[in-house]
Design an enzyme around this catalytic site. Structure first.
Site, PDB file in Angstrom:
ATOM      1  N   ASN A  11       0.814  -1.226   0.000  1.00 45.81           N
ATOM      2  CA  ASN A  11       0.000   0.000   0.000  1.00 45.81           C
ATOM      3  C   ASN A  11       0.842   1.268   0.000  1.00 45.81           C
ATOM      4  OD1 ASN A  11       0.728  -0.896   2.640  1.00 45.81           O
ATOM      5  ND2 ASN A  11      -0.669   0.580   3.538  1.00 45.81           N
ATOM      6  N   ILE A  14       8.264   1.029  -0.645  1.00 43.66           N
ATOM      7  CA  ILE A  14       8.891   0.127  -1.613  1.00 43.66           C
ATOM      8  C   ILE A  14       7.857  -0.872  -2.139  1.00 43.66           C
ATOM      9  CG2 ILE A  14      10.622  -1.717  -1.849  1.00 43.66           C
ATOM     10  CD1 ILE A  14      12.328  -0.227   0.229  1.00 43.66           C
ATOM     11  N   ARG A  34      -3.252  -2.319   6.301  1.00 44.23           N
ATOM     12  CA  ARG A  34      -3.823  -2.521   7.639  1.00 44.23           C
ATOM     13  C   ARG A  34      -4.854  -1.449   7.946  1.00 44.23           C
ATOM     14  NH1 ARG A  34       1.165  -3.018  11.535  1.00 44.23           N
ATOM     15  NH2 ARG A  34       1.806  -1.252  10.265  1.00 44.23           N
ATOM     16  N   ASP A  48      -3.074  -8.071   8.746  1.00 41.82           N
ATOM     17  CA  ASP A  48      -1.894  -7.876   9.596  1.00 41.82           C
ATOM     18  C   ASP A  48      -1.138  -9.197   9.568  1.00 41.82           C
ATOM     19  OD1 ASP A  48      -0.110  -7.808  11.777  1.00 41.82           O
ATOM     20  OD2 ASP A  48      -1.339  -6.294  12.773  1.00 41.82           O
ATOM     21  N   TYR A 140      16.221  -5.923  14.036  1.00 38.31           N
ATOM     22  CA  TYR A 140      15.951  -5.788  12.593  1.00 38.31           C
ATOM     23  C   TYR A 140      16.937  -6.621  11.777  1.00 38.31           C
ATOM     24  CZ  TYR A 140      15.130  -3.282   8.147  1.00 38.31           C
ATOM     25  OH  TYR A 140      14.840  -2.955   6.845  1.00 38.31           O
ATOM     26  N   LYS A 144      16.154  -9.803   9.294  1.00 40.01           N
ATOM     27  CA  LYS A 144      16.445  -9.733   7.856  1.00 40.01           C
ATOM     28  C   LYS A 144      17.459 -10.807   7.442  1.00 40.01           C
ATOM     29  CE  LYS A 144      13.709  -6.351   6.696  1.00 40.01           C
ATOM     30  NZ  LYS A 144      12.539  -6.633   5.856  1.00 40.01           N
ATOM     31  N   ILE A 173      16.917   3.370   0.828  1.00 41.74           N
ATOM     32  CA  ILE A 173      15.962   3.744  -0.205  1.00 41.74           C
ATOM     33  C   ILE A 173      15.138   4.926   0.303  1.00 41.74           C
ATOM     34  CG2 ILE A 173      14.194   2.817  -1.770  1.00 41.74           C
ATOM     35  CD1 ILE A 173      16.777   1.066  -1.695  1.00 41.74           C
TER      36      ILE A 173
HETATM   37  P1  NDP Z   1       7.452   1.647   5.015  1.00 37.38           P
HETATM   38  O1  NDP Z   1       7.628   1.895   6.477  1.00 37.38           O
HETATM   39  O2  NDP Z   1       7.324   2.791   4.085  1.00 37.38           O
HETATM   40  O3  NDP Z   1       6.251   0.620   4.785  1.00 37.38           O
HETATM   41  C1  NDP Z   1       6.146  -0.545   5.556  1.00 37.38           C
HETATM   42  C2  NDP Z   1       5.049  -1.404   4.979  1.00 37.38           C
HETATM   43  O4  NDP Z   1       4.934  -2.609   5.771  1.00 37.38           O
HETATM   44  C3  NDP Z   1       3.690  -0.712   5.040  1.00 37.38           C
HETATM   45  O5  NDP Z   1       2.961  -1.069   3.911  1.00 37.38           O
HETATM   46  C4  NDP Z   1       3.082  -1.318   6.300  1.00 37.38           C
HETATM   47  O6  NDP Z   1       1.670  -1.336   6.291  1.00 37.38           O
HETATM   48  C5  NDP Z   1       3.599  -2.741   6.196  1.00 37.38           C
HETATM   49  N1  NDP Z   1       3.509  -3.440   7.475  1.00 37.38           N
HETATM   50  C6  NDP Z   1       4.210  -3.196   8.602  1.00 37.38           C
HETATM   51  N2  NDP Z   1       3.830  -4.050   9.576  1.00 37.38           N
HETATM   52  C7  NDP Z   1       2.878  -4.847   9.045  1.00 37.38           C
HETATM   53  C8  NDP Z   1       2.090  -5.918   9.550  1.00 37.38           C
HETATM   54  N3  NDP Z   1       2.196  -6.361  10.799  1.00 37.38           N
HETATM   55  N4  NDP Z   1       1.190  -6.507   8.724  1.00 37.38           N
HETATM   56  C9  NDP Z   1       1.053  -6.082   7.447  1.00 37.38           C
HETATM   57  N5  NDP Z   1       1.759  -5.065   6.922  1.00 37.38           N
HETATM   58  C10 NDP Z   1       2.664  -4.460   7.719  1.00 37.38           C
HETATM   59  O7  NDP Z   1       8.708   0.742   4.630  1.00 37.38           O
HETATM   60  P2  NDP Z   1       9.552   0.647   3.284  1.00 37.38           P
HETATM   61  O8  NDP Z   1       8.685   0.723   2.103  1.00 37.38           O
HETATM   62  O9  NDP Z   1      10.708   1.543   3.422  1.00 37.38           O
HETATM   63  O10 NDP Z   1      10.130  -0.845   3.444  1.00 37.38           O
HETATM   64  C11 NDP Z   1       9.547  -1.965   2.820  1.00 37.38           C
HETATM   65  C12 NDP Z   1      10.449  -3.180   3.085  1.00 37.38           C
HETATM   66  O11 NDP Z   1      11.766  -2.896   2.621  1.00 37.38           O
HETATM   67  C13 NDP Z   1      10.577  -3.487   4.579  1.00 37.38           C
HETATM   68  O12 NDP Z   1      10.614  -4.880   4.761  1.00 37.38           O
HETATM   69  C14 NDP Z   1      11.912  -2.864   4.944  1.00 37.38           C
HETATM   70  O13 NDP Z   1      12.485  -3.504   6.034  1.00 37.38           O
HETATM   71  C15 NDP Z   1      12.688  -3.093   3.665  1.00 37.38           C
HETATM   72  N6  NDP Z   1      13.814  -2.184   3.492  1.00 37.38           N
HETATM   73  C16 NDP Z   1      13.660  -0.824   3.445  1.00 37.38           C
HETATM   74  C17 NDP Z   1      14.752   0.000   3.251  1.00 37.38           C
HETATM   75  C18 NDP Z   1      14.637   1.476   3.171  1.00 37.38           C
HETATM   76  O14 NDP Z   1      15.681   2.128   3.045  1.00 37.38           O
HETATM   77  N7  NDP Z   1      13.469   2.066   3.179  1.00 37.38           N
HETATM   78  C19 NDP Z   1      16.098  -0.562   3.104  1.00 37.38           C
HETATM   79  C20 NDP Z   1      16.159  -1.988   3.160  1.00 37.38           C
HETATM   80  C21 NDP Z   1      15.042  -2.756   3.338  1.00 37.38           C
HETATM   81  P3  NDP Z   1       0.808  -0.100   6.935  1.00 37.38           P
HETATM   82  O15 NDP Z   1       0.678   0.937   5.865  1.00 37.38           O
HETATM   83  O16 NDP Z   1      -0.477  -0.748   7.302  1.00 37.38           O
HETATM   84  O17 NDP Z   1       1.592   0.398   8.126  1.00 37.38           O
END
Ligand code: NDP
Length: 234
Positions: A11, A14, A34, A48, A140, A144, A173
């Site tokens: 949603n 990334i 969520r 979730d 974290y 990972k 990112i």
């Molecule tokens: P964001 O914080 O922008 O988004 C996190 C996403 O995960 C949201 O869609 C959130 O949903 C969802 N989420 C979190 N907890 C849950 C849960 N319990 N159930 C369902 N959905 C959940 O993160 P990013 O887009 O930056 O990151 C995406 C992935 O990439 C992650 O796994 C992160 O660890 C990884 N990553 C990111 C980096 C970065 O620099 N940004 C670097 C390396 C890895 P909701 O909208 O409902 O909160």
């Protein structure tokens, strides 16, 4: 050939960039959220991933609307950073429960249908921090790094059935997750990255669609960094 794709946490951030990239290629794309609702044009399921019943219900809904999930992108993730000595059991568990166990739950639920179809692609979104480490990120980084062992075990279990399980390890990112870092920390990171910049979420999405494509059929159990060279050699 159009596929049914599920991107957890598709949603925003990334995950949304990944979902849009599959949508652009003509695939049928579902995303979890969520409560925010699904972005325009994508099929949204409220889920979730820390709750196995919600995971099962989300897959059932997607199967009814779009068919069985053929490409799973386990992207949803959280951080809860603090130094080791200050980290509580709850902080450690919450991050593991979402990032590692949540990925296990969705991979397990997707794999039964992939086995029946004798085709599937599972892509785990890890992080450079998983193998490189990060101060204040014991929870974290552990979550990972665990995804690498998970993908490789799945590869050994299901590799002979045209199912691949790979890991994409992004560096830093530009998303809400990194926007909260101080300017000084961002400058420090940029200095350490050979590419000299943060990445755009679309650059992660390109690696994911590649691994999901027919051209990547013989790539299994791999870790593909998208980190501008930050983690070289790990
Ligand atoms: P964001 O914080 O922008 O988004 C996190 C996403 O995960 C949201 O869609 C959130 O949903 C969802 N989420 C979190 N907890 C849950 C849960 N319990 N159930 C369902 N959905 C959940 O993160 P990013 O887009 O930056 O990151 C995406 C992935 O990439 C992650 O796994 C992160 O660890 C990884 N990553 C990111 C980096 C970065 O620099 N940004 C670097 C390396 C890895 P909701 O909208 O409902 O909160």
């Amino acid at each position: 050939m159009a596929r049914t794709v599920l991107v957890t946490g598709g949603n925003r951030g990334i995950g949304l960039a990944i979902a849009r990239a599959f949508e652009k290629q003509g695939d049928r794309v579902a995303v979890t959220h969520r409560g925010s609702g699904a972005p325009e044009g994508l099929f949204g399921v409220q889920c979730d991933i820390t709750d196995p019943a919600q995971v099962d219900a989300a897959f059932t809904e997607i199967e009814k609307e779009l068919g069985p999930v053929e490409v799973l992108v386990a992207n949803a993730g959280v951080t809860d950073d603090t130094l080791l000595l200050r980290m509580s059991e709850e902080q450690f568990e919450r991050v593991i429960d979402t990032n590692l166990k949540g990925s296990f739950r969705v991979a397990k639920r997707a794999s039964s249908k992939m086995l029946r179809a004798k085709w599937g692609r599972i892509i785990f979104i890890s992080s450079v921090v998983g193998l490189y480490g990060g101060p204040g990120q014991v929870n974290y980084a552990a979550s990972k790094a665990g995804l690498v062992g998970m993908a490789r075990s799945i590869t050994r279990e299901l590799g002979s059935r045209n199912i691949t399980a790979n890991v994409v390890a992004p560096g830093f990112i530009e998303t809400e997750m990194t926007a909260v870092l101080s300017e000084a920390r961002q400058a420090e990171i940029i200095k350490a990255v050979p590419a000299g910049r943060l990445a755009n979420p679309d650059e992660v999405a390109a690696a994911v669609t590649f691994l999901a494509g027919d051209g990547a059929a013989y790539i299994n159990g791999a870790v593909l960094p998208v980190d501008g060279g930050l983690g070289m050699g790990h």
